[in-house]
Scaffold this active site. Structure first.
Site, mmCIF file in Angstrom:
data_model
loop_
_atom_site.group_PDB
_atom_site.id
_atom_site.type_symbol
_atom_site.label_atom_id
_atom_site.label_comp_id
_atom_site.label_asym_id
_atom_site.label_seq_id
_atom_site.Cartn_x
_atom_site.Cartn_y
_atom_site.Cartn_z
ATOM 1 N N PRO A 1 0.934 -1.311 0.004
ATOM 2 C CA PRO A 1 0.155 0.008 -0.023
ATOM 3 C C PRO A 1 0.917 1.057 0.119
ATOM 4 C CG PRO A 1 0.297 -0.971 2.075
ATOM 5 C CD PRO A 1 0.895 -1.994 1.360
ATOM 6 N N CYS A 2 1.599 1.620 -1.179
ATOM 7 C CA CYS A 2 2.344 2.734 -1.017
ATOM 8 C C CYS A 2 1.964 4.058 -1.167
ATOM 9 C CB CYS A 2 3.286 2.582 -2.376
ATOM 10 S SG CYS A 2 2.354 2.134 -3.918
ATOM 11 N N HIS A 3 0.684 3.889 -1.180
ATOM 12 C CA HIS A 3 -0.234 5.308 -1.186
ATOM 13 C C HIS A 3 -0.537 5.558 0.284
ATOM 14 C CE1 HIS A 3 -3.199 1.937 -1.125
ATOM 15 N NE2 HIS A 3 -3.967 2.796 -0.215
#
Length: 114
Positions: free
Chosen positions: A52-54
């Site tokens: 979940p890089c966001h």
DNA sequence: AAAATGACTGGGA
DNA sequence: GTCCCAGCCATTT
């Protein structure tokens, strides 16, 4: 993929939906306080959908200029914004810091959520 | 091996 | 509040 990149990825995977963490905090949890910039470098691909890089944002809650989809993805998780920044106080991730994780500098701000 | 790079950061202007 | 700069650090030239 380097050890560092893998480690960063693991930390980011631990950030729960609806929560966000600064690059600096990720670096701290990853065991390299102060390596915030290097965290960004490791995330630049963001190819792995399992990561979940966001949920990784700037220390002040603003978002990475080159990551356009970030805002939409966060809102999709019900993350609140104050102007152009994430409401860190309400959505900041409070991780269990590794033993002896010294807060060389990023700590005060990063763990200020509560 | 040396220099440049970038999804960072805190502090000062 | 916003802008700019000098450190930081792993990666890439």
């Amino acid at each position: 993929m380097s050890e560092w990149t893998r480690r960063v990825r693991d930390v980011v995977r631990a950030i729960p939906p609806g929560r966000v963490a600064s690059y600096g905090l990720v670096a701290l949890v990853a065991g390299r306080p102060g390596a915030a910039r290097a965290v960004g470098l490791a995330m630049s691909g963001c190819d792995d959908p399992a990561v979940p890089c966001h949920r990784v944002v700037h220390a002040d809650g603003s978002l990475a200029a080159t990551f356009r989809a970030q805002h939409a993805r966060l809102r999709r998780e019900r993350v609140a914004f104050v102007g152009r920044r994430v409401d860190i106080a309400r959505h900041g991730w409070l991780p269990r810091l590794p033993q002896g994780a010294r807060s060389s500098r990023t700590t005060r701000k990063d763990s200020a959520a509560a």
